[in-house]
Design a protein around this motif. Sequence first.
Motif, short mmCIF file in Angstrom:
data_model
loop_
_atom_site.label_atom_id
_atom_site.label_comp_id
_atom_site.label_asym_id
_atom_site.label_seq_id
_atom_site.Cartn_x
_atom_site.Cartn_y
_atom_site.Cartn_z
N GLU A 6 -14.27 36.00 23.72
CA GLU A 6 -13.09 35.82 24.56
C GLU A 6 -12.71 34.36 24.73
O GLU A 6 -11.69 34.05 25.34
N LEU A 7 -13.53 33.46 24.25
CA LEU A 7 -13.27 32.03 24.44
C LEU A 7 -12.08 31.58 23.61
O LEU A 7 -11.85 32.09 22.52
N PRO A 8 -11.33 30.60 24.12
CA PRO A 8 -10.24 30.04 23.33
C PRO A 8 -10.77 29.35 22.08
O PRO A 8 -11.90 28.86 22.07
N ALA A 9 -9.96 29.34 21.05
CA ALA A 9 -10.36 28.67 19.81
C ALA A 9 -10.57 27.19 20.07
O ALA A 9 -9.88 26.59 20.90
N PRO A 10 -11.52 26.58 19.36
CA PRO A 10 -11.73 25.14 19.53
C PRO A 10 -10.47 24.34 19.21
O PRO A 10 -9.72 24.69 18.30
N ILE A 11 -10.26 23.28 19.96
CA ILE A 11 -9.10 22.42 19.76
C ILE A 11 -9.26 21.58 18.49
O ILE A 11 -8.31 21.36 17.76
N SER A 12 -10.47 21.12 18.26
CA SER A 12 -10.71 20.17 17.18
C SER A 12 -11.23 20.84 15.92
O SER A 12 -11.85 21.91 15.98
N VAL A 13 -11.00 20.21 14.79
CA VAL A 13 -11.60 20.62 13.52
C VAL A 13 -12.78 19.69 13.26
O VAL A 13 -12.62 18.47 13.23
N LEU A 14 -13.94 20.28 13.10
CA LEU A 14 -15.16 19.48 13.00
C LEU A 14 -15.39 18.92 11.60
O LEU A 14 -15.04 19.55 10.60
#
Length: 84
Positions: A6-14
């Motif tokens: 349920e967590l929002p997708a990560p903002i950053s691309v690692l």
Amino acid sequence: MTTAAELPAPISVLPAGLTFRMVEVLTHPSSFYPVHPGRYVVEGVGPWDAASPEVCTDLSNKGVWLSDGVNEVLVCPGCGLDCT
Ligand SMILES: [Zn+2]
């Protein structure tokens, strides 16, 4: 309790080789504001001094850039929280 699904997708691309610890982060002591949804602890480097951002003792507000030459992310040196 928010599950990983349920967590929002990560903002950053690692950068290559790094992963996010998909655990919701609510607060960081150096910030007056709540942590923005989609920001997570970066794993694959470290270990970080703080077990989680909520108990981080780094108040320097000086991030550390991690880069693979293509993608880059700015993390807190105390806990690894993405603050790009
Ligand atoms: Zn921190």
